[in-house]
Design an enzyme around this catalytic site. Structure first.
Site, mmCIF file in Angstrom:
data_model
loop_
_atom_site.group_PDB
_atom_site.id
_atom_site.type_symbol
_atom_site.label_atom_id
_atom_site.label_comp_id
_atom_site.label_asym_id
_atom_site.label_seq_id
_atom_site.Cartn_x
_atom_site.Cartn_y
_atom_site.Cartn_z
ATOM 1 N N ASP A 511 0.795 -1.301 -0.307
ATOM 2 C CA ASP A 511 -0.282 -0.183 -0.673
ATOM 3 C C ASP A 511 0.524 1.474 0.304
ATOM 4 O O ASP A 511 2.778 1.622 -0.198
ATOM 5 C CB ASP A 511 -1.129 -0.080 1.367
ATOM 6 C CG ASP A 511 -1.998 1.382 1.497
ATOM 7 O OD1 ASP A 511 -2.382 1.435 -0.113
ATOM 8 O OD2 ASP A 511 -2.318 1.197 2.130
ATOM 9 N N GLU A 514 2.747 4.844 -4.392
ATOM 10 C CA GLU A 514 2.617 5.915 -4.953
ATOM 11 C C GLU A 514 4.064 6.542 -5.320
ATOM 12 O O GLU A 514 4.734 7.290 -6.744
ATOM 13 C CB GLU A 514 1.248 7.044 -5.298
ATOM 14 C CG GLU A 514 0.155 6.559 -5.216
ATOM 15 C CD GLU A 514 0.250 5.293 -3.850
ATOM 16 O OE1 GLU A 514 0.466 5.763 -2.659
ATOM 17 O OE2 GLU A 514 -0.806 4.861 -4.283
ATOM 18 N N ASP A 587 -9.161 3.833 -2.290
ATOM 19 C CA ASP A 587 -10.133 4.738 -1.208
ATOM 20 C C ASP A 587 -11.303 4.595 -1.846
ATOM 21 O O ASP A 587 -11.157 6.178 -2.172
ATOM 22 C CB ASP A 587 -9.027 5.686 -0.315
ATOM 23 C CG ASP A 587 -8.361 5.132 0.591
ATOM 24 O OD1 ASP A 587 -7.804 3.755 0.699
ATOM 25 O OD2 ASP A 587 -7.007 5.595 0.418
HETATM 26 C C1 NOJ Z 1 -4.750 3.095 2.592
HETATM 27 C C2 NOJ Z 1 -5.544 2.241 1.287
HETATM 28 O O1 NOJ Z 1 -5.724 2.092 0.819
HETATM 29 C C3 NOJ Z 1 -6.005 1.545 2.850
HETATM 30 O O2 NOJ Z 1 -6.651 0.552 1.841
HETATM 31 C C4 NOJ Z 1 -5.466 0.975 4.174
HETATM 32 O O3 NOJ Z 1 -6.610 0.263 4.768
HETATM 33 C C5 NOJ Z 1 -4.475 1.950 4.730
HETATM 34 N N1 NOJ Z 1 -4.383 2.783 4.281
HETATM 35 C C6 NOJ Z 1 -4.142 1.865 5.860
HETATM 36 O O4 NOJ Z 1 -3.419 1.308 5.783
#
Ligand code: NOJ
Length: 914
Positions: A511, A514, A587
């Site tokens: 995660d 980017e 998200d």
């Molecule tokens: C951002 C991610 O997109 C999400 O899925 C994750 O739960 C959070 N970071 C925390 O790690």
């Protein structure tokens, strides 16, 4: 510093204001290119400079104003692909060329130069009907198929190339030296962001000065374009207005706005264009910030001025102009000439690789939440699935499972015994997936940090020190995954003895790659950070996440000594990420509109090579109303990566928390997914070996049917299932378009059938998932569903035979051990073909190379569209044994059902219906 290290980051910190992201007008290279292009200065190809070798044809091009020569190279590549590279002939220093994306050096075909007119040169690939016509002045390249010009390059004269220059201070000292290509007068410098670009409080100092590039492509006769993920946008690309280009710049955008062309987590600089009779692709291999403008000119009919007795009419074909602009690097573009969608998929994967074959468990349902609190919580949620008889395959742990967001560690209070927890999951034949982000907490007591620091494995800042930015753990440094040594070392961290508490049922989630840098410019790393090889971050920003996933996947392979297939989910990605695992759409929000847009977003990823993709079920942010959650599970069950996930401050939403009626609906959706796993797995195999996407827009399967070209509320899974998820609240009907005038479609549950080529109104209740099987297909299913995929290895198969209008059908089944590479190295797999013709169903081998003993039997066969009641049904095995079979026939639905069969899956047999 001490305070910063201790700083705890909360989710609210991440919920950012959209104004922190730039639109085109705030991007200096966009403004520069627009300003310069308005001056209409042209390039000329110097045809007397042409040289040809085995691989390529090279020649100079020169701008009439700047006079600095560029070198153009044209390559013919096997499989009807052309490559055009344009670089400075003698740059002050090398310009960045994207490594590691192409699977190997593309095998070239020699282009033969045929005489053009004076002022042009024609290159042909010697065998096909494709030619490249280079016009000298103004410089233009046409790709010609037969007599038809398919693509023209630079026909709008938007070729743009900023030559590397000496430092502006030194240059300013030189009197009277004016750069002809860009306006560098003092008052304009700031606005054009040549050496320095401001955005809010951030200043990007550009040591190399302006280095952007651009080029236009005119696609003749094409009005339908797709691709260039990732945007929360429609499947079909829209025309862009002023300052409204599609942006490819990987960014962490929490709760991204939908129907917006802003860049989000990943980028694939590749688009497809389709028209009746031809599909093509343009792959722009550049990893710096990229903008794409699209402008369709519809077909027009002109009346020519009267020459004779009657005025003549001339029809001008429609065309679409695509203008690519990148902040740096070189022009390196591949033209994929199709002509079919399937050919284009193959051409693209020939360059960037195919979808990795996923372990079978990863096609099951995944249960995630930020966060499952502790071992007890994990245990309870796991038990909840069994209690409610809902299958699932993987439990996920988010960042809180670690010791203060130090990846590769466990929070000792919450997860005191991670191995015990994994053994519990293993006993249920389930897996664990944990998160591992690329930022590393600055902490002299954290061994990962110390080792990376000692070896110089972090991205550097301008001063040559480790770059520091804030992310979940507070102040962090970022691993430089562009360095092969860093990747190798990172991979080694997944070895079982090194990653304490890990076992072979633990898989990975990448995660924030980017990379996300809180409080950084646009929530990411500044562009002048320095990577391995002294390259600026700006050159390779979009490929950072690709390398992170690559290193993780390699780590999982290595820990198993090359035996086991990895599973790695990544948020950020680039062209070729399909080789390393799965991607999700980040998200999203618990709103109906977000459920709806998940379909075009996943279709776009699918056709750009990334078949293994999904969206957070229920929507990550917010609390979905129950109906939305149910509908989202129903849609997700028919999308490739199937995971429920929710952010921190949301209410718990395990499937059984919404009353028995809704538990039943979610259970049913998940069970449908598990029933269809043999089909899903076979589709993934097909994506892996034959490059065809698992989830397909309708136009891919029905390329001659204009009506399908902009459809994005329904799609195909493989070529046999059409799915139209319900994405509206309180829906009582959905309008489903069933394509193909020679097709027949069967409702997956009621067996009702319709002829293709019409829209039907399907009544829907909350338990309806509109799914249709295409006549002419055979779908393998499992007849019983277990607690997880692991419980279903030996369960029986069923075949759903849906007859075409001609009374025939075909389908395939692929199976192997579901987890290792033995399918590849030892050919331990089974690939069967089922064909139904003249009332005989035949099971035969689809690939003689594969062997995989299986005890499984085909227990049920359902034939849809069987018009008359049979008098007898018999089975014939290859050893000569014949047996009569009991059957039931329903005249009302024209279905023939054979049950209690015991036909081995791995041998040849026939079922004859008389
Ligand atoms: C951002 C991610 O997109 C999400 O899925 C994750 O739960 C959070 N970071 C925390 O790690």
């Amino acid at each position: 510093m001490e305070a910063a290290v201790k700083e705890e980051i909360s989710v609210e910190d991440e919920a950012v204001d959209k104004n922190i992201f730039r639109d085109c007008n705030k991007i200096a290279f966009y403004r520069r290119q627009k300003q310069w292009l308005s001056k209409k200065s042209t390039y000329q190809a110097l045809l007397d400079s042409v040289t040809t070798d085995e691989d390529s044809t090279r020649f100079q091009i020169i701008n009439e104003a700047s006079k600095v020569p560029l070198l153009a190279e044209i390559y013919g590549i096997e499989g009807n692909i052309f490559r055009l590279k344009i670089n400075e002939e003698t740059p002050l220093k090398p310009r960045f060329e994207v490594p590691d994306v192409l699977t190997s050096k593309p095998s070239t075909v020699r282009l033969i130069s045929c005489s053009g007119d004076t002022g042009s040169l024609i290159l042909a690939d010697g065998k096909g009907d494709l030619k490249c016509r280079i016009t000298a002045n103004p410089f233009k390249v046409d790709l010609v198929s037969g007599e038809e010009v398919v693509i023209s390059i630079n026909s709008l004269g938007q070729l743009y190339f900023e030559h590397l220059q000496i430092l502006h201070k030194q240059r300013a000292a030189k009197e009277n030296e004016e750069e002809a290509s860009v306006d560098t007068s003092q008052e304009n410098q700031e606005d054009l962001g040549l050496w320095e670009e401001k955005f809010g409080k951030f200043v990007d100092i550009k040591a190399n000065g302006p280095s952007s590039i651009g080029l236009d492509f005119s696609l003749h006769g094409f009005e339908h374009l797709y691709g260039i993920p990732q945007h929360a946008e429609s499947h079909q690309l829209k025309n862009t207005g002023d300052g409204d280009a599609y942006r490819l710049y990987n960014l962490d955008v929490y709760g991204y706005q939908i129907y917006d062309k802003m860049g989000i987590y990943g980028s694939v600089p590749y688009l497809l264009a389709h028209k009746l009779g031809r599909t093509i692709g343009i792959f722009w291999l550049n990893a710096s910030e990229t903008l794409v403008e699209i402008n369709t000119e519809p077909a027009v009919e002109y009346t020519l001025t009267q020459m004779g007795p009657v005025a003549a009419k001339q029809k001008v074909r429609s065309r679409t102009h695509v203008h690519w602009m990148s902040e740096s690097g070189i022009i390196d573009v591949f033209l994929l000439t199709g002509p079919t969608p399937s050919d284009v998929f193959k051409q693209y994967s020939h360059l960037t690789g195919t979808q990795a074959m996923p372990p079978l468990f990863s096609l099951g349902y995944h249960q995630c939440r930020w966060n499952y609190e502790d071992e007890e919580d994990v245990k309870a949620v796991d038990a909840g699935f069994d209690e409610h008889d809902i299958p699932y395959d993987a439990m996920w742990l988010d960042i809180e499972h670690t010791e203060g967001k130090r990846y590769f560690t466990w929070d000792k209070n919450r997860f005191p015994n991670p191995k015990r927890m994994q053994e519990l999951l293993r006993s249920k034949k389930r897996k664990l997936v944990v998160i591992s982000d690329p930022h590393i907490k600055i902490d002299p007591d954290y061994s990962v940090y110390v080792k990376a620091k000692d070896q110089g494995f972090f991205v550097k800042n301008q001063e040559g020190e480790d770059f520091e930015g804030v992310c979940w753990p507070g102040l962090s440094s970022y691993l430089d995954f562009t360095n092969p040594k860093v990747r190798e070392w990172y991979s080694s961290l997944f070895a079982f003895p090194v990653y304490q508490g890990s076992t072979d049922i633990l898989f990975l989630w990448n995660d924030m790659n980017e990379p996300s840098v809180f409080r950084g410019p646009e929530q990411t790393m500044q562009k002048n950070a320095i990577h391995h090889g002294n390259w600026e971050h700006r050159e390779l920003h979009n490929i950072y996440g690709f390398y992170h996933q690559m290193a993780t996947a390699e780590g999982l392979i290595k820990r198993s000594k090359g035996k086991e297939r990895p599973f790695v989910l990544t948020r950020s990605f680039f062209a070729g990420s399909q080789k390393y695992g799965a991607v999700w759409t980040g998200d999203n929000t618990a709103e109906w509109s977000n459920l709806k847009i998940s379909i075009p977003m996943l279709l776009t990823l699918s056709i750009t090579g990334i078949s293994f993709c999904g969206a957070d079920i229920g929507g990550f942010i917010g609390n979905p109303e129950t109906e939305l959650l149910v509908r989202w599970y129903q849609a997700g069950a028919y999308q490739p990566f199937f995971r429920g996930h929710a952010t921190m401050n949301t209410k718990r939403r395990e499937p059984w928390l919404f009353g028995e009626e809704h538990t039943q609906l979610i259970r049913e959706a998940i069970r449908e997914r598990y029933g269809l796993l043999p089909y899903w797995y076979s589709l993934f195999y097909y994506a892996h070996v034959a490059s065809q996407p698992v989830m397909r827009p309708l136009w891919v399967e029905f390329p001659d049917e204009l009506k399908t070209f902009d459809m994005e509320d329904e799609y195909m899974l493989g070529s046999a299932l059409l799915v139209h998820p319900v994405t509206e609240p309180k829906a009582t009907t959905v309008d489903v378009f069933l394509p193909g005038s020679n097709e027949v479609w069967y409702d997956y549950k009621t067996f009702a059938h319709w002829e293709g080529g019409c829209t039907v109104k399907i009544p829907v209740a909350l338990d309806t998932i509109p799914v249709f099987q295409r006549g002419g297909s055979v779908i393998p299913i499992k007849t019983t569903v277990g607690k997880s995929t692991g419980w279903m290895t030996e369960s029986s198969y069923g075949l759903r035979v849906a007859l075409s209008t001609k009374g025939s059908s075909v389908g395939e089944l692929y199976l192997d051990d579901g987890h290792s590479f033995q399918y590849l190295h030892q050919k331990q797999f089974l690939h069967r073909k089922f064909s139904f013709c003249s009332s005989v169903l035949i099971n035969s081998s689809a690939d003689q190379r594969g062997h995989y003993p299986s005890k499984c039997v085909v227990e049920k066969i359902l034939v849809l569209g069987f018009r008359k009641e049979p008098s007898s049904v018999t089975t014939h095995s290859s050893d000569g044994k014949d047996q009569p079979v009991a059957f039931t026939y329903c005249a009302k639905t024209s279905t023939l059902s054979l049950e209690k069969l015991s036909l081995t899956i791995d041998t040849d047999w026939e079922v004859r219906i008389i």
